[in-house]
Write an enzyme that holds these catalytic residues in place. Sequence first.
Site, mmCIF file in Angstrom:
data_model
loop_
_atom_site.group_PDB
_atom_site.id
_atom_site.type_symbol
_atom_site.label_atom_id
_atom_site.label_comp_id
_atom_site.label_asym_id
_atom_site.label_seq_id
_atom_site.Cartn_x
_atom_site.Cartn_y
_atom_site.Cartn_z
ATOM 1 N N HIS A 215 0.862 -1.193 0.000
ATOM 2 C CA HIS A 215 0.000 0.000 0.000
ATOM 3 C C HIS A 215 0.891 1.234 0.000
ATOM 4 O O HIS A 215 1.543 1.522 -0.985
ATOM 5 C CB HIS A 215 -0.947 -0.077 1.208
ATOM 6 C CG HIS A 215 -2.019 0.965 1.234
ATOM 7 N ND1 HIS A 215 -2.350 1.759 0.176
ATOM 8 C CD2 HIS A 215 -2.866 1.325 2.242
ATOM 9 C CE1 HIS A 215 -3.336 2.572 0.508
ATOM 10 N NE2 HIS A 215 -3.673 2.330 1.760
ATOM 11 N N HIS B 261 -2.496 -1.863 -9.845
ATOM 12 C CA HIS B 261 -3.428 -1.211 -8.924
ATOM 13 C C HIS B 261 -4.680 -2.062 -8.796
ATOM 14 O O HIS B 261 -5.102 -2.708 -9.740
ATOM 15 C CB HIS B 261 -3.812 0.185 -9.441
ATOM 16 C CG HIS B 261 -4.367 1.058 -8.379
ATOM 17 N ND1 HIS B 261 -5.700 1.045 -8.057
ATOM 18 C CD2 HIS B 261 -3.770 1.918 -7.535
ATOM 19 C CE1 HIS B 261 -5.904 1.897 -7.057
ATOM 20 N NE2 HIS B 261 -4.744 2.438 -6.724
ATOM 21 N N ASP C 29 2.857 5.594 -6.829
ATOM 22 C CA ASP C 29 4.111 5.417 -6.088
ATOM 23 C C ASP C 29 5.349 5.291 -6.974
ATOM 24 O O ASP C 29 6.470 5.328 -6.467
ATOM 25 C CB ASP C 29 4.000 4.162 -5.211
ATOM 26 C CG ASP C 29 2.993 4.370 -4.111
ATOM 27 O OD1 ASP C 29 1.961 3.687 -4.104
ATOM 28 O OD2 ASP C 29 3.218 5.284 -3.288
HETATM 29 C C1 SDX Z 1 -1.444 2.243 -3.512
HETATM 30 O O1 SDX Z 1 -6.153 0.986 -3.338
HETATM 31 C C2 SDX Z 1 -5.637 2.165 -3.522
HETATM 32 O O2 SDX Z 1 -6.253 3.063 -3.955
HETATM 33 C C3 SDX Z 1 -4.205 2.259 -3.096
HETATM 34 C C4 SDX Z 1 -3.521 3.579 -3.476
HETATM 35 C C5 SDX Z 1 -4.092 4.723 -2.685
HETATM 36 O O3 SDX Z 1 -3.978 5.872 -3.177
HETATM 37 O O4 SDX Z 1 -4.574 4.472 -1.550
HETATM 38 O O5 SDX Z 1 -3.693 3.830 -4.857
HETATM 39 C C6 SDX Z 1 -2.045 3.548 -3.171
HETATM 40 O O6 SDX Z 1 -1.458 1.364 -2.697
HETATM 41 C C7 SDX Z 1 -0.910 2.052 -4.911
HETATM 42 C C8 SDX Z 1 -0.336 0.611 -5.105
HETATM 43 C C9 SDX Z 1 1.092 0.622 -4.509
HETATM 44 N N1 SDX Z 1 1.596 -0.771 -4.453
HETATM 45 C C10 SDX Z 1 2.566 -1.177 -5.323
HETATM 46 O O7 SDX Z 1 3.010 -0.485 -6.244
HETATM 47 C C11 SDX Z 1 3.077 -2.595 -5.054
HETATM 48 C C12 SDX Z 1 3.205 -3.330 -6.376
HETATM 49 N N2 SDX Z 1 1.814 -3.541 -6.879
HETATM 50 C C13 SDX Z 1 1.221 -4.805 -6.562
HETATM 51 O O8 SDX Z 1 1.589 -5.415 -5.387
HETATM 52 C C14 SDX Z 1 -0.223 -4.920 -6.981
HETATM 53 O O9 SDX Z 1 -0.336 -4.380 -8.218
HETATM 54 C C15 SDX Z 1 -1.307 -4.341 -6.091
HETATM 55 C C16 SDX Z 1 -1.189 -4.809 -4.680
HETATM 56 C C17 SDX Z 1 -1.277 -2.856 -6.117
HETATM 57 C C18 SDX Z 1 -2.618 -4.830 -6.661
HETATM 58 O O10 SDX Z 1 -2.612 -6.235 -6.474
HETATM 59 P P1 SDX Z 1 -3.670 -7.121 -7.215
HETATM 60 O O11 SDX Z 1 -5.013 -6.530 -7.119
HETATM 61 O O12 SDX Z 1 -3.477 -8.550 -6.799
HETATM 62 O O13 SDX Z 1 -3.238 -7.005 -8.728
HETATM 63 P P2 SDX Z 1 -3.985 -7.679 -9.889
HETATM 64 O O14 SDX Z 1 -5.145 -8.514 -9.421
HETATM 65 O O15 SDX Z 1 -4.253 -6.586 -10.871
HETATM 66 O O16 SDX Z 1 -2.870 -8.692 -10.451
HETATM 67 C C19 SDX Z 1 -3.056 -9.258 -11.730
HETATM 68 C C20 SDX Z 1 -1.796 -10.020 -12.050
HETATM 69 C C21 SDX Z 1 -1.392 -11.048 -11.005
HETATM 70 O O17 SDX Z 1 -0.628 -12.009 -11.718
HETATM 71 P P3 SDX Z 1 -1.332 -13.427 -12.140
HETATM 72 O O18 SDX Z 1 -1.800 -14.073 -10.859
HETATM 73 O O19 SDX Z 1 -2.473 -13.044 -13.077
HETATM 74 O O20 SDX Z 1 -0.243 -14.200 -12.842
HETATM 75 O O21 SDX Z 1 -0.680 -9.102 -12.099
HETATM 76 C C22 SDX Z 1 0.269 -9.503 -11.139
HETATM 77 C C23 SDX Z 1 -0.451 -10.319 -10.107
HETATM 78 O O22 SDX Z 1 0.443 -11.193 -9.433
HETATM 79 N N3 SDX Z 1 0.804 -8.265 -10.560
HETATM 80 C C24 SDX Z 1 2.077 -7.896 -10.646
HETATM 81 C C25 SDX Z 1 2.149 -6.641 -10.038
HETATM 82 N N4 SDX Z 1 0.932 -6.297 -9.621
HETATM 83 C C26 SDX Z 1 0.099 -7.310 -9.939
HETATM 84 N N5 SDX Z 1 3.145 -8.525 -11.177
HETATM 85 C C27 SDX Z 1 4.327 -7.850 -11.088
HETATM 86 N N6 SDX Z 1 4.483 -6.621 -10.532
HETATM 87 C C28 SDX Z 1 3.410 -5.997 -9.992
HETATM 88 N N7 SDX Z 1 3.554 -4.805 -9.436
#
Ligand code: SDX
Length: 390
Positions: A229, A268, A324
Site C-alpha cells: 500500500h 493497482h 508510487d
Molecule cells: C497504492 O487501493 C488504492 O487506492 C491504493 C492507493 C491509494 O492511493 O490508496 O492507490 C495507493 O497502494 C498504490 C499501489 C502501490 N503498491 C505497489 O506499487 C506494489 C506493487 N503492486 C502490486 O503489489 C499490486 O499491483 C497491487 C497490490 C497494487 C494490486 O494487487 P492485485 O489486485 O493482486 O493485482 P492484480 O489482481 O491486478 O494482479 C493481476 C496479475 C497477477 O498475476 P497473475 O496471478 O495473473 O499471474 O498481475 C500480477 C499479479 O500477481 N501483478 C504484478 C504486479 N501487480 C500485480 N506482477 C508484477 N508486478 C506488480 N507490481
Amino acid sequence: SPGLAIYDPGFVNTASCRSAVTFIDGEKGILEYRGYPIEQLAESSTFLEVAYLLINGALPSKAEYEQWVHDITYHTFVHENVKSFMEGFRYDAHPMGMLMASVGALSTFYPEAGVIGDADNRMIQIIRMIAKMPTLGAWSFRNAQGKPFVYPDNELSYTANFLSMLFKMSESRYEADERLVKALDTLFILHADHEQNCSANAVRSVGSSQVDPYSAVAAGIGALYGPLHGGANEAVLRMLRRIGSKSEIPAFIEGVKNGNEKLMGFGHRVYKNYDPRAKIIKKACDDVFDVTGVNPLLEIAQELEKIALEDDYFVSRKLYPNVDFYSGLIYEAFQFPPEMFTVLFAIGRTPGWLAQWLELTQDKEQKIARPKQIYTGDRGLDFTPRDQRW
Ligand code: SDX
C-alpha cells in the site's frame, strides 16, 4: 454494513460502501474529489483548500478558507508530553511506527474526541489532526536523524512549516524554495483521498465501533505502512537502486516474470489503465529537479517504465505505473530518506481518512463492521480424549 466494503475471501472485494467523497473510474483513469477532477485541483488548488473540500463537501469562500487556515495553524503544536513520548523511541525507530503510535497517543490527550455524536467536537478533532500530522511526521524524521525537534513556525504556510520542522538547522527562519513548497503541496493533494483503499477501509472499519478519530486514523496509518500500500514508494527506490543501471533492467524484468518479485510502483486494485496521479507526479518531477538537480535513478525508472509498457506480461495484466512509481524519486530529491516516504503519504491522506470517518459518523444507517465470511474449515467433529491422542 452500508459504510464498509464487504469481502468475499478468495474472490474480488464486493464493495457495498456508499460514499460521496471520492470517485474513481479505473478503466478510464478518472479520479475526482467531491466531483472535481484531480488534474484541476493539482493545477489550481492548495492542499488545505482540498482538505476543506474533502471534509466540508464544497470549495470554501474566502472567509471560510481564511478561518480554516487560521484554525489549522492554531493547532500545529502538540502537548509537551507527546514530545517526550516521541523522544522515548529508539534512535532507529521507523518513522511510520512512531507516527502510528503518536497519533494513537493523541486519543489520550483529547478524551472528549470519543464523543463522536457532537458535530462541533468532530470538527475540532478533524482540524487538530490535520494540523498536527506534519508536526508528528517531522518529529519522527528528526528522531531518525538524531536531531532536536523543531517547533512549528506558524508564520509559514502549512507545507512550508512542515519543511521548516524537517530541515531547520539554525535559529534563523527556514525558508524552503517556493517551487519545492508548491511541488510538495501538489503531492499532498494527489494523495489526499482515494476511495475505499486499504487504509481508508481500516479507518472506516475501526471507526464503525464509534471509537475516537485518533484511534481510527492510527489504524489507517498501520495499513498504509504495508509495502503493498503506502510502503510501495519506499520499495520502488530500493528496487531502482538494486537494479543499478539500465543494462540490468532486462534481467530484472525476467525475474518479475518468473514470479521472483513484483515491479513495485506498478499495478493497482482499481486502475486497470493509467493512474492519473502518476501522470501529474511525472510532471512534478521536472519542477523539483529544476531546483534540486535530476535524480540519477530517474533514467532507470523511465527506461523501466518504457520497457514494461511494451511488454505483454505487464500489458496483458493491465499493469501500469501507479502513484508510487515516481513519487519516491521526488521525495529523494528533497533529501528525504526512504523510510520517510510513507509518512509523506500519510500526511497527504489524512483529510481523506477524516472525510470518510466523518461521513461514516453521519450515516444514520451505519452499523459496526462485520464483514461476511465464507467458512472453509471442518464441521461437527467429536473431541478425542487426550489419552487417545498423546
Ligand atoms: C497504492 O487501493 C488504492 O487506492 C491504493 C492507493 C491509494 O492511493 O490508496 O492507490 C495507493 O497502494 C498504490 C499501489 C502501490 N503498491 C505497489 O506499487 C506494489 C506493487 N503492486 C502490486 O503489489 C499490486 O499491483 C497491487 C497490490 C497494487 C494490486 O494487487 P492485485 O489486485 O493482486 O493485482 P492484480 O489482481 O491486478 O494482479 C493481476 C496479475 C497477477 O498475476 P497473475 O496471478 O495473473 O499471474 O498481475 C500480477 C499479479 O500477481 N501483478 C504484478 C504486479 N501487480 C500485480 N506482477 C508484477 N508486478 C506488480 N507490481
